[in-house]
Design an enzyme around this catalytic site. Structure first.
Site, PDB file in Angstrom:
ATOM      1  N   ASP A 163       0.999  -1.188  -0.108  1.00  0.00           N
ATOM      2  CA  ASP A 163      -0.050  -0.021   0.092  1.00  0.00           C
ATOM      3  C   ASP A 163       0.897   1.089  -0.077  1.00  0.00           C
ATOM      4  OD1 ASP A 163      -2.028  -2.097   0.274  1.00  0.00           O
ATOM      5  OD2 ASP A 163      -2.792  -1.019   2.018  1.00  0.00           O
ATOM      6  N   LYS A 227      -6.907   3.196  -3.024  1.00  0.00           N
ATOM      7  CA  LYS A 227      -7.271   3.274  -1.598  1.00  0.00           C
ATOM      8  C   LYS A 227      -7.560   4.697  -1.070  1.00  0.00           C
ATOM      9  CE  LYS A 227      -5.023   1.967   2.880  1.00  0.00           C
ATOM     10  NZ  LYS A 227      -3.541   1.314   3.283  1.00  0.00           N
ATOM     11  N   LYS A 257     -10.070   0.011  -2.045  1.00  0.00           N
ATOM     12  CA  LYS A 257     -10.124  -0.285  -0.491  1.00  0.00           C
ATOM     13  C   LYS A 257     -10.294   1.021   0.381  1.00  0.00           C
ATOM     14  CE  LYS A 257      -6.527  -1.304   3.126  1.00  0.00           C
ATOM     15  NZ  LYS A 257      -5.075  -1.801   3.352  1.00  0.00           N
TER      16      LYS A 257
END
Length: 298
Positions: A163, A227, A257
């Site tokens: 991430d 995300k 996400k």
């Protein structure tokens, strides 16, 4: 789940390095892809995409979702521990909980990449919990080279998901080429190891238009997920942002996400309904068990 997105041309607004133009478009297209809603729904979603040299295309999509078998909530959860004072014993507890609840992953800082990998294996050699590591976290302000190096290090230590945080300041300054190169460098590092790359756009620091641009650049650069948040900014995931991001990602076969401030089952269910296919939360146990949350802002 099969979702059909039909684009109804509305307008095209360009704002690239000070130049602003508007163009009317009536093009329409449709896509079929996976989504997460269980029952048939039709929602008008305001979305956008970046085309060519920084053009921001805004339009409306109609979302039509067919019923399908639900995914258990535990498999949406990236069980997360990213605070500065996280200790090895806390990471061990995180891993034990992840195995107990069969979460999708544990999400930790790069310091704990190998430790988490080894701990999970020691607790249960047959577990299916992935190790996810954050890169350039939480500011996104380290050099592109260092982000790629950190991602490579984490992958070599056992992580299979990364991430990364975008360079928010560069995005806000309009240097979209830099942002794209930055994301692409980490994506390349991930793909070389067969790993998943999630790109954190930090929605709380962006305007609505910037959120669309950031999402589109990440997808253009090859991200597997876009995300919402680090959990360290003033705000976290919102239904509106997840809905917009899903409308961009899902037609391309990509995912979303949601993270930041998701502390109970009601909030997690709302994010999934909006289009999230992964939930980043320190409150994963509370979300799945219905107990009180002991997590922080993440």
């Amino acid at each position: 789940h099969n979702t059909r997105f039909i684009m109804h041309g509305r307008f095209l607004r360009v704002n690239c390095r000070g130049a602003s133009r508007s163009v009317v478009t009536n093009q329409a297209k449709s896509h079929t892809t996976r989504a997460v809603a269980r029952s048939a729904t039709r929602n008008m979603l305001a979305v956008g995409a970046v085309c060519g040299a920084g053009l921001l295309v805004s339009a409306y999509y109609t979302q039509e979702t067919e019923a399908a078998e639900p995914v258990a909530m535990n498999r949406y959860i990236d069980h997360t521990l990213l605070k500065a004072d996280a200790t090895p014993s806390e990471v061990q507890k995180l891993c034990a909980e992840a195995i107990q609840y069969d979460f999708a992953s544990v999400c930790v800082n790069s310091l704990y990449a190998k430790f988490a990998f080894d701990t999970l294996k020691a607790l249960n050699p047959n577990h299916r919990v992935k190790v996810c590591c954050v890169v350039g976290f939480p500011l996104g302000a380290m050099s592109t080279e260092m982000k790629a190096a950190e991602a490579t290090y984490c992958l070599e230590q056992g992580a299979t998901e990364i991430d990364m945080v975008i360079p928010v300041g560069m995005l806000k300054s309009g240097d979209f080429a830099y942002v794209t190169r930055d994301i692409s460098a980490v994506v390349t590092a991930c793909k070389s190891k067969g790993a998943v790359c999630k790109v954190i756009i930090e929605t709380a620091l962006l305007t609505p238009d910037e959120r669309v641009v950031a999402s589109s650049l990440a997808l253009q650069a090859g991200a597997d997920f876009i995300k919402t948040s680090t959990g360290f900014a003033p705000g976290g995931a919102t239904i509106e942002d997840v809905t917009m991001m899903a409308s961009l990602a899902l037609p391309l076969g990509k995912e979303v996400k949601a993270s930041g401030g998701i502390r109970d089952r009601k909030a997690a269910d709302a994010m999934v309904k909006a289009g999230a296919t992964r939930i980043g939360a320190s409150a994963g146990v509370a979300i799945c068990s219905g107990g009180p949350s002991t997590g922080g802002s993440y």
